[in-house]
Design a protein around this motif. Sequence first.
Motif, short mmCIF file in Angstrom:
data_model
loop_
_atom_site.label_atom_id
_atom_site.label_comp_id
_atom_site.label_asym_id
_atom_site.label_seq_id
_atom_site.Cartn_x
_atom_site.Cartn_y
_atom_site.Cartn_z
N THR A 235 -17.92 24.29 -21.52
CA THR A 235 -19.29 23.34 -22.78
C THR A 235 -19.85 22.83 -21.73
OG1 THR A 235 -17.61 23.10 -24.49
CG2 THR A 235 -19.26 22.29 -23.92
N PHE A 236 -21.31 23.53 -22.05
CA PHE A 236 -21.82 22.73 -21.40
C PHE A 236 -23.21 21.37 -22.33
CE2 PHE A 236 -27.30 21.75 -20.95
CZ PHE A 236 -27.09 21.46 -20.10
N SER A 237 -23.06 20.24 -21.48
CA SER A 237 -23.98 19.02 -22.72
C SER A 237 -24.74 18.68 -21.64
CB SER A 237 -22.75 18.11 -22.15
OG SER A 237 -23.14 16.72 -23.00
N PHE A 238 -26.30 18.69 -22.13
CA PHE A 238 -27.35 17.87 -21.50
C PHE A 238 -27.26 16.96 -20.98
CE2 PHE A 238 -31.12 16.29 -21.73
CZ PHE A 238 -32.56 17.55 -21.27
N ALA B 18 -35.36 18.48 -14.15
CA ALA B 18 -34.30 20.22 -13.91
C ALA B 18 -33.79 20.22 -12.72
CB ALA B 18 -36.11 20.51 -13.46
N GLN B 19 -33.29 19.31 -11.67
CA GLN B 19 -33.51 19.78 -10.72
C GLN B 19 -31.68 19.36 -10.76
OE1 GLN B 19 -34.44 16.28 -7.99
NE2 GLN B 19 -36.25 17.60 -6.83
N ARG B 20 -31.43 18.13 -11.44
CA ARG B 20 -29.79 18.18 -12.06
C ARG B 20 -30.24 19.24 -13.11
NH1 ARG B 20 -26.86 14.95 -10.48
NH2 ARG B 20 -25.60 14.51 -12.68
N ILE B 21 -30.11 19.92 -14.22
CA ILE B 21 -29.44 21.59 -14.91
C ILE B 21 -29.30 22.02 -13.85
CG2 ILE B 21 -30.18 22.55 -16.57
CD1 ILE B 21 -31.58 20.43 -17.54
N ASP B 22 -30.56 22.48 -12.53
CA ASP B 22 -30.96 24.08 -11.96
C ASP B 22 -29.48 24.18 -11.47
OD1 ASP B 22 -32.53 26.21 -10.94
OD2 ASP B 22 -32.61 24.48 -9.13
N GLY B 23 -28.77 25.43 -11.62
CA GLY B 23 -27.76 26.46 -11.13
C GLY B 23 -25.75 26.02 -12.30
N GLN C 25 -38.63 17.86 -23.82
CA GLN C 25 -38.79 19.58 -23.00
C GLN C 25 -38.16 20.10 -22.83
OE1 GLN C 25 -43.27 18.76 -21.68
NE2 GLN C 25 -43.41 21.12 -21.00
N ILE C 26 -37.57 20.07 -22.10
CA ILE C 26 -36.46 20.70 -20.73
C ILE C 26 -35.21 20.93 -22.05
CG2 ILE C 26 -35.40 18.78 -19.86
CD1 ILE C 26 -35.40 20.41 -17.45
N ALA C 27 -34.84 20.01 -22.90
CA ALA C 27 -33.97 20.44 -23.65
C ALA C 27 -34.32 21.31 -24.60
CB ALA C 27 -33.48 18.82 -24.00
N ASN C 28 -35.55 21.44 -25.35
CA ASN C 28 -36.00 22.53 -26.11
C ASN C 28 -36.08 23.57 -25.13
OD1 ASN C 28 -37.02 20.35 -27.26
ND2 ASN C 28 -38.63 20.87 -26.68
N THR D 290 -33.94 26.17 -13.65
CA THR D 290 -35.24 25.27 -14.26
C THR D 290 -35.71 24.80 -12.73
OG1 THR D 290 -33.60 23.16 -14.47
CG2 THR D 290 -33.15 24.11 -16.17
N TRP D 291 -37.35 24.43 -13.18
CA TRP D 291 -37.70 24.39 -11.69
C TRP D 291 -38.79 23.70 -12.87
CZ3 TRP D 291 -36.51 29.58 -12.72
CH2 TRP D 291 -37.88 29.69 -12.28
#
Length: 293
Positions: free
Chosen positions: A111-114, A98-103, A148-151, A211-212
């Motif tokens: 394009t966003f790649s998880f 979540a820290q990597r995705i947040d913001g 779960q965070i990808a979902n 995300t957090w």
Amino acid sequence: MTTVDVEPLELPARLTSPPRLTQRHPWLLPAAMAAHRARRRTQWVRDAWSGRVVWASHRASADLPVRLKQHGSLLLRELAADQMHLQRNKVTNLRLAAQRIDGIVIAPGETFSFNRVVGNCTRRKGYVDGMKLSNGEAEAGVGGGICQIANLVHWMVLHSPMTVVERSEHSFDPFPDKGRVLPWGVGCSIVYNYVDLVVRNDTDRPFQLRTWVGERYLHGQLRTDERPTRSYKVEARGEQFLRRDGQVYRRNQIWRRVIDRRTGVQVGEELMKSNCALVVYEPGPGVEVIDVD
């Protein structure tokens, strides 16, 4: 159990094809994964050099002003006692991801790649053994639980005008629906780096992911700078449990209805995904299982 006339059960190829070579010879799996990862890295480099793909990487600390969608996902499921430590470890993994995705801001044309944003989940980075799904069974694995965070991200994106370019679902339905909030069939499978969730922003507005991890829930928000003229309602249709040759399968369709925000009138709908998966638990009381040929 009942026998009725239903639409023929057409199983996806992944459920009917012979066992993969790595399933017959598990010792080959590391080499196969290395080959898949090398191909994906090559694809990333080729896309970057050609300019066909601009990867989202900018992170903004300030929120974009409009909250388009938010969702909370329960962190701990009630599972067998010998699996609960993997659930608790999952929270550690989710916090790091979540820290990597947040913001992250997905600007127009980006394009966003998880997998590119979160990276490889290794022990060196602090990831621990969490629950992973392999062939329908739960097992321990470093970084387990980040699906779960990808979902969560996928669910929020479905409520926006962005385009889902790549998303892989699980081939198995591993758990009963106790406490389910989202429709079955909107989840994602993630394996670094070649099984990914990829989203493209084909609009003229930026979108931001927040995300957090809270005390009980994984939280997410999708934000933008201007409220779109349309909203989206995502729902499952045609939910069925079907038994054939002694095995139970689950299928449904995920539809998205498009709503005009000003009038509240539906202006369109689209089929997002047809799902079919092998159920690896015995459906409980109240679940109708239809016998089919």
